[in-house]
Write a protein that holds these residues in place. Structure first.
Motif, PDB file in Angstrom:
ATOM      1  N   GLN A 215      -2.047  -9.897   7.727  1.00 31.42           N
ATOM      2  CA  GLN A 215      -1.419 -10.125   6.425  1.00 31.42           C
ATOM      3  C   GLN A 215       0.080 -10.393   6.512  1.00 31.42           C
ATOM      4  OE1 GLN A 215      -3.146  -6.444   4.650  1.00 31.42           O
ATOM      5  NE2 GLN A 215      -4.094  -7.804   3.155  1.00 31.42           N
ATOM      6  N   VAL A 216       0.613 -10.491   7.736  1.00 31.16           N
ATOM      7  CA  VAL A 216       2.013 -10.848   7.878  1.00 31.16           C
ATOM      8  C   VAL A 216       2.208 -12.265   7.356  1.00 31.16           C
ATOM      9  CG1 VAL A 216       1.718 -11.727  10.239  1.00 31.16           C
ATOM     10  CG2 VAL A 216       3.965 -10.940   9.482  1.00 31.16           C
ATOM     11  N   GLY A 217       3.286 -12.459   6.604  1.00 35.91           N
ATOM     12  CA  GLY A 217       3.550 -13.777   6.029  1.00 35.91           C
ATOM     13  C   GLY A 217       2.965 -13.979   4.650  1.00 35.91           C
ATOM     14  N   TYR A 218       2.260 -12.948   4.137  1.00 37.89           N
ATOM     15  CA  TYR A 218       1.714 -13.021   2.787  1.00 37.89           C
ATOM     16  C   TYR A 218       2.520 -12.106   1.861  1.00 37.89           C
ATOM     17  CZ  TYR A 218      -2.373 -15.432   4.664  1.00 37.89           C
ATOM     18  OH  TYR A 218      -3.204 -16.341   5.269  1.00 37.89           O
ATOM     19  N   PRO A 219       2.828 -12.568   0.654  1.00 34.57           N
ATOM     20  CA  PRO A 219       3.614 -11.741  -0.273  1.00 34.57           C
ATOM     21  C   PRO A 219       2.894 -10.441  -0.617  1.00 34.57           C
ATOM     22  CG  PRO A 219       3.535 -14.029  -1.013  1.00 34.57           C
ATOM     23  CD  PRO A 219       2.536 -13.904   0.096  1.00 34.57           C
ATOM     24  N   SER A 220       3.654  -9.379  -0.751  1.00 38.90           N
ATOM     25  CA  SER A 220       3.116  -8.084  -1.164  1.00 38.90           C
ATOM     26  C   SER A 220       4.232  -7.302  -1.829  1.00 38.90           C
ATOM     27  CB  SER A 220       2.557  -7.298   0.034  1.00 38.90           C
ATOM     28  OG  SER A 220       3.563  -7.117   1.011  1.00 38.90           O
ATOM     29  N   LYS A 221       3.847  -6.281  -2.562  1.00 40.01           N
ATOM     30  CA  LYS A 221       4.838  -5.484  -3.282  1.00 40.01           C
ATOM     31  C   LYS A 221       5.205  -4.258  -2.449  1.00 40.01           C
ATOM     32  CE  LYS A 221       4.670  -5.214  -7.702  1.00 40.01           C
ATOM     33  NZ  LYS A 221       4.316  -4.906  -9.118  1.00 40.01           N
ATOM     34  N   HIS A 222       6.503  -3.919  -2.447  1.00 40.90           N
ATOM     35  CA  HIS A 222       6.992  -2.763  -1.697  1.00 40.90           C
ATOM     36  C   HIS A 222       7.295  -1.602  -2.637  1.00 40.90           C
ATOM     37  CE1 HIS A 222       7.422  -5.417   1.755  1.00 40.90           C
ATOM     38  NE2 HIS A 222       8.034  -6.276   0.959  1.00 40.90           N
ATOM     39  N   THR A 223       7.063  -0.395  -2.141  1.00 36.93           N
ATOM     40  CA  THR A 223       7.412   0.818  -2.882  1.00 36.93           C
ATOM     41  C   THR A 223       8.076   1.783  -1.917  1.00 36.93           C
ATOM     42  OG1 THR A 223       5.344   1.988  -2.397  1.00 36.93           O
ATOM     43  CG2 THR A 223       5.347   0.525  -4.319  1.00 36.93           C
ATOM     44  N   LYS A 224       8.616   2.860  -2.448  1.00 29.33           N
ATOM     45  CA  LYS A 224       9.207   3.882  -1.585  1.00 29.33           C
ATOM     46  C   LYS A 224       8.145   4.451  -0.637  1.00 29.33           C
ATOM     47  CE  LYS A 224      12.935   5.335  -4.691  1.00 29.33           C
ATOM     48  NZ  LYS A 224      13.491   6.433  -5.507  1.00 29.33           N
ATOM     49  N   THR A 225       6.939   4.610  -1.134  1.00 26.96           N
ATOM     50  CA  THR A 225       5.868   5.162  -0.304  1.00 26.96           C
ATOM     51  C   THR A 225       5.495   4.212   0.824  1.00 26.96           C
ATOM     52  OG1 THR A 225       4.988   6.393  -2.199  1.00 26.96           O
ATOM     53  CG2 THR A 225       3.518   6.078  -0.314  1.00 26.96           C
ATOM     54  N   SER A 226       5.374   2.928   0.516  1.00 29.68           N
ATOM     55  CA  SER A 226       5.005   1.975   1.565  1.00 29.68           C
ATOM     56  C   SER A 226       6.085   1.893   2.636  1.00 29.68           C
ATOM     57  CB  SER A 226       4.738   0.586   0.972  1.00 29.68           C
ATOM     58  OG  SER A 226       5.922  -0.016   0.487  1.00 29.68           O
ATOM     59  N   LEU A 227       7.364   1.977   2.222  1.00 30.43           N
ATOM     60  CA  LEU A 227       8.457   1.939   3.206  1.00 30.43           C
ATOM     61  C   LEU A 227       8.466   3.199   4.063  1.00 30.43           C
ATOM     62  CD1 LEU A 227      10.682  -0.279   3.684  1.00 30.43           C
ATOM     63  CD2 LEU A 227       9.336  -0.568   1.610  1.00 30.43           C
ATOM     64  N   GLN A 228       8.117   4.347   3.468  1.00 23.39           N
ATOM     65  CA  GLN A 228       8.022   5.574   4.253  1.00 23.39           C
ATOM     66  C   GLN A 228       6.875   5.477   5.257  1.00 23.39           C
ATOM     67  OE1 GLN A 228       9.883   8.117   4.572  1.00 23.39           O
ATOM     68  NE2 GLN A 228      10.950   8.662   2.695  1.00 23.39           N
ATOM     69  N   LEU A 229       5.772   4.847   4.853  1.00 22.49           N
ATOM     70  CA  LEU A 229       4.664   4.640   5.780  1.00 22.49           C
ATOM     71  C   LEU A 229       5.096   3.758   6.951  1.00 22.49           C
ATOM     72  CD1 LEU A 229       1.584   4.089   3.418  1.00 22.49           C
ATOM     73  CD2 LEU A 229       1.802   5.853   5.173  1.00 22.49           C
ATOM     74  N   TRP A 230       5.858   2.717   6.664  1.00 19.76           N
ATOM     75  CA  TRP A 230       6.338   1.844   7.733  1.00 19.76           C
ATOM     76  C   TRP A 230       7.276   2.591   8.673  1.00 19.76           C
ATOM     77  CZ3 TRP A 230       4.748  -2.406   9.837  1.00 19.76           C
ATOM     78  CH2 TRP A 230       3.961  -3.312   9.120  1.00 19.76           C
ATOM     79  N   PHE A 231       8.139   3.413   8.093  1.00 24.80           N
ATOM     80  CA  PHE A 231       9.039   4.199   8.938  1.00 24.80           C
ATOM     81  C   PHE A 231       8.238   5.118   9.865  1.00 24.80           C
ATOM     82  CE2 PHE A 231      11.127   8.447   9.248  1.00 24.80           C
ATOM     83  CZ  PHE A 231      11.930   8.128  10.331  1.00 24.80           C
ATOM     84  N   THR A 232       7.225   5.780   9.305  1.00 29.78           N
ATOM     85  CA  THR A 232       6.385   6.669  10.110  1.00 29.78           C
ATOM     86  C   THR A 232       5.699   5.887  11.222  1.00 29.78           C
ATOM     87  OG1 THR A 232       5.990   8.087   8.188  1.00 29.78           O
ATOM     88  CG2 THR A 232       4.468   8.294  10.024  1.00 29.78           C
ATOM     89  N   ARG A 233       5.180   4.714  10.886  1.00 30.19           N
ATOM     90  CA  ARG A 233       4.503   3.883  11.889  1.00 30.19           C
ATOM     91  C   ARG A 233       5.468   3.486  13.000  1.00 30.19           C
ATOM     92  NH1 ARG A 233       0.004   0.717  12.669  1.00 30.19           N
ATOM     93  NH2 ARG A 233       0.332  -1.187  13.869  1.00 30.19           N
ATOM     94  N   PHE A 234       6.664   3.038  12.628  1.00 31.86           N
ATOM     95  CA  PHE A 234       7.631   2.618  13.638  1.00 31.86           C
ATOM     96  C   PHE A 234       8.052   3.786  14.522  1.00 31.86           C
ATOM     97  CE2 PHE A 234       9.555  -1.740  12.805  1.00 31.86           C
ATOM     98  CZ  PHE A 234       8.387  -2.233  12.259  1.00 31.86           C
ATOM     99  N   ALA A 235       8.215   4.956  13.911  1.00 33.99           N
ATOM    100  CA  ALA A 235       8.582   6.134  14.702  1.00 33.99           C
ATOM    101  C   ALA A 235       7.490   6.465  15.714  1.00 33.99           C
ATOM    102  CB  ALA A 235       8.832   7.330  13.779  1.00 33.99           C
ATOM    103  N   LEU A 236       6.232   6.326  15.300  1.00 34.64           N
ATOM    104  CA  LEU A 236       5.116   6.581  16.211  1.00 34.64           C
ATOM    105  C   LEU A 236       5.052   5.530  17.318  1.00 34.64           C
ATOM    106  CD1 LEU A 236       2.395   7.542  13.579  1.00 34.64           C
ATOM    107  CD2 LEU A 236       3.286   9.048  15.357  1.00 34.64           C
TER     108      LEU A 236
END
Length: 541
Positions: A215-236
């Motif tokens: 789904q990279v390259g497809y528009p999607s909506k961001h929220t505080k929760t989704s950004l926290q999930l991304w941070f957790t993923r990157f940290a892992l």
């Protein structure tokens, strides 16, 4: 999955640890969740540990793992917790940084924590959001997606081979389908150090936001929760050294300055609030990434960009404006609390740059920045924090073989509260003993270093670190069997503390040097690793 061989040599950035307190859902995501302060020992070591106000924004620098064919045991130096920092969670692989309310007014706290200054281009776009009907051209959208990778680990299969299904069953970790399919399930997996399954769960959760595999390259909506999930993923991903994967996934985020990453773009969700959806720790993790990627040409550029942004916010606060430069009246208390947070973040970024400089062997830059922190601090340091900075400077000088280190260790010693021994002599404290051991090691005097570590072991509850270093001294003294016995005894006496990456790396290294494939040793290896879950599976061949 691209992984690098764990660095087994002592490195300056491993000398200090950074505890990370926990509070809410994401703030509590940590690869362990112990409450006993004595369990702080296994935390991954860092040069610095940031101190702040009562609820601390404790900073953690990602541990770099360099390619190395050096299989020699490493020394392990841990920094005692500063007296005014909470340590409510303890983790041998602590990778999460979190920020906490600094005031009792939620609106003020939210404004300061999520503040960031957009670029001129992004600011103009945000101001025209209503005219644009809240739609953006593709080149102004952030369109991330996770890589299509299933993270697996063969640890359990290895245990079955050596222990049999019955005994191995006690060590089987939870799978992604055995936990709630939400942030709580993610927290449970991380607390078990089950990083592979935690990553698989982040893949599922992010797919719900339209940011899953493919789904990279497809528009999607961001929220505080989704950004926290991304941070957790990157940290892992950083924790398991999956550099190729994190490098690919980081591309979509660019400089974190596109309009759809700002709160004001989502009026329907956040009303008239201002700020960024990007957690500060996520911004810092992306800025630190270039130093781990071989193709990077300038490892400092993103870190200095973050530092410039933080300094602009501090300038705005000094001028009586809000963090992002709006002319909104703040109370004195609100303004001072915000300054404290951003001074702390400034120090946090500088700490990261220093660690990066040390990793790049750019000791001149590291010493310059550290000297600035010591001589012109913005924050009021405790005595222990000041001593920590002086000891850090001494240890950097040791890295370059400069005996100026002794002078900084001496300055650190002079700051300590006086403690007299039974005969009235000035008694060395834990830090002095560790510093003295370092000097002895620099002079290849492992016998004296052993004595200093032994005294530190007697004095401090941080026993396993001292025992680990005592064993390493024995190894370099040619006493391999005694070194193995010491670590095996440590595992028996302090199993929860001893099952950390440094000690496991050393004991497995000792076994290799012993060149014995006895069933007892192989069983012990897998018992150790099984208890330590999935944190260091690739240390064992």
């Amino acid at each position: 999955m691209d992984r690098k061989t764990p660095e087994l040599r002592p490195a300056i950035n491993e000398y200090f640890k950074d505890p990370s307190p926990s509070s809410n859902l994401f703030d509590n995501i940590s690869s362990h969740a112990a409450t006993d302060s004595k369990r702080e020992e296994p935390a991954v070591c860092r040069i610095f540990q940031q101190i702040e106000t009562k609820k601390t924004d404790i900073f953690d620098i990602i541990k770099p793992l360099e390619d190395s064919h050096n299989n020699s045991p490493s020394f392990d130096f841990r920094e005692p917790t500063f007296s005014n920092t909470g340590n409510n969670s303890v983790d041998p692989m602590d990778i999460f940084n979190h920020e906490y309310e600094l005031s009792s007014i939620p609106a003020e706290d939210e404004r300061r924590r999520f503040a960031w200054i957009p670029s001129v281009k992004t600011k103009n776009t945000l101001e025209k959001a209503s005219q644009m009907n809240h739609t953006l051209p593709r080149d102004m959208l952030t369109m991330p997606g996770v890589e299509n990778v299933n993270f697996t680990i063969k640890l359990y299969e290895n245990l079955v081979s050596y222990l049999g299904e019955t005994e191995a069953a006690a060590f089987k970790s939870k799978t992604i389908d055995e936990v709630p399919q939400d942030e709580h399930g993610l927290k449970l997996l991380i607390e078990e150090s089950n990083f592979s399954e935690a990553l698989n769960l982040t893949t599922r959760l992010l797919a719900m936001y339209g940011q899953g595999p493919g789904q990279v390259g497809y528009p999607s909506k961001h929220t505080k929760t989704s950004l926290q999930l991304w941070f957790t993923r990157f940290a892992l991903l950083v924790k398991i050294c999956a550099w190729k994967i994190i490098s690919k996934e980081a591309l979509a985020w660019d400089d974190l300055d596109r309009p759809d990453l700002y709160i004001q773009w989502y009026k329907e969700l956040y009303g008239n609030k201002y700020g960024t959806l990007v957690p500060f720790s996520f911004r810092l993790i992306l800025a630190e990434l270039p130093q781990y990627v071989i193709s990077s040409t300038n490892v400092y550029s993103k870190l200095f960009e973050v530092l410039v942004g933080v300094k602009k916010i501090i300038t705005n606060l000094d001028n009586g404006l809000t963090e992002d430069g709006r002319n909104v009246e703040l109370t004195i208390q609100d303004q001072n609390t915000s300054k404290l947070l951003w001074y702390s973040r400034e120090a946090r970024v500088i700490h990261s740059i220093i660690n990066c400089a040390v990793n790049q062997k750019d000791f001149k830059l590291a010493i310059k920045l550290l000297k600035d922190l010591i001589e012109t601090p913005r924050l009021k340091y405790t005595i222990e924090h000041s001593r920590s900075l002086l000891s850090a400077m001494g240890r950097i000088y040791l890295q370059v073989g400069d005996l100026k280190a002794h002078g900084y260790f001496l300055k650190s010693s002079r700051l300590k509260p006086q403690s007299l021994g039974t005969l009235g002599e000035n008694k060395a404290d834990y830090r002095e003993l560790i510093d003295a051991a370092l000097l002895a090691i620099a002079q290849n005097n492992y016998k004296d270093a052993y004595k200093h570590f032994e005294n530190a072991y007697i004095m401090d509850s941080n026993k396993v670190m001292a025992l680990n270093n005592m064993a390493t001294c024995l190894f370099y003294e040619g006493q391999l069997n005694n070194a193995i016995t010491l670590l095996e005894d440590a595992i028996q006496k302090f199993p929860d503390l001893a099952l950390n990456e440094s000690l496991l790396s050393n004991i497995c290294c000792f076994y290799q040097f012993q060149n014995s494939a006895s069933n007892k040793q192989r069983l012990l290896k897998y018992h150790i690793i099984s208890k330590y879950k999935n944190s260091v599976p690739d240390i064992i061949n």
